[in-house]
Design a protein around this motif. Structure first.
Motif: not given
Ligand SMILES: *Cc1c(COP(=O)(O)O)cnc(C)c1O
Length: 228
Positions: A115-123, A158-159, A178-180
């Motif tokens: 919880a102390s870390q920044r959120a983990l970015n994922i694709c 993130r995407g 698909l992204f759009d």
């Protein structure tokens, strides 16, 4: 300039040229340096040349490099296949994980992120061109996965990430479409900002289609030696 610095300048120049031709802002494309199989000293040299984001595929190898380079301000991306029993290290040590293709993986990563870390970015990795042997969820599963993964507290979805078959540039346009579509239906469209696609051989096609992050290995570091 040394060779690594020169190689990086060349890749950046190529990104810039393709952006110009495609009418895109060069700042909209990030360069991820894919460093698998290369020794820490080469990453350090690339860092000195200005590179901050590095992508690794193999867990044990990447943990050793993260340790060896802990004095540097590197943003570590895991771009390999994510095994269910390896998520703890990924959650602890990385800033980004690109190859998430199942809900259970996202759930574990969120649960194991401090919880102390920044959120983990994922694709979310998508099998965009229906390859038999490839990882990635099916395009039709993306909407549900996005909805469900967005609920996890310690992740930032993130995407999309795709690895199409070689010489299949249409797949990049399909991924962009698909992204759009997802973005247009997203509760927080500004959080949906990453389309991870394009490697050394096809980065130009990927950028033309709308990539925001190219994962480039051999064009930066030279050929890989897997004999070790
Ligand atoms: C190895 C790898 C790359 C880099 O490939 P190059 O052809 O060396 O640029 C990019 N993405 C993924 C997922 C990889 O495994």
């Amino acid at each position: 300039m040394n060779t690594l610095q020169e190689a990086r300048e060349q890749v950046l120049h190529q990104i810039q040229q393709v952006c110009q031709q495609a009418g895109r802002d060069v700042k909209s494309v990030q360069l991820l340096a894919v460093s698998k199989t290369h020794p820490s000293e080469m990453l350090r040299e690339m860092y000195v040349a200005g590179q901050r984001a590095f992508g690794e595929n193999y867990l044990q190898e990447s943990l050793e490099k993260i340790e060896a380079l802990s004095d540097l301000d590197i943003e570590w991306h895991f771009i390999g296949h994510v095994q269910r029993n390896k998520t703890k290290h990924l959650a602890e040590k990385f800033a980004w994980v690109h190859g998430v293709d199942r809900l259970i993986i996202a759930e574990r990563l969120s649960g194991q992120r401090e919880a102390s870390q920044r959120a983990l970015n994922i694709c979310l990795q998508v099998n965009i061109d229906a390859q038999d042997s490839k990882d990635g969820c099916q395009p039709e599963d993306v909407a549900d996965l996005v909805k469900n993964i967005s609920r996890f507290p310690h992740l930032k979805l993130r995407g999309l990430m795709v690895i199409p078959a070689p010489n299949h540039p249409q797949a990049f346009f399909d991924a962009k479409a698909l992204f759009d579509t997802v973005k247009s239906q997203h509760a927080h469209p500004e959080d949906w900002d990453t389309l991870s696609m394009g490697m050394s051989a096809d980065m130009s096609e990927a950028i033309t289609a709308g990539s925001t992050m190219v994962r480039v290995g051999s064009a930066l570091f030279g050929a890989r030696d897997y004999s070790q």
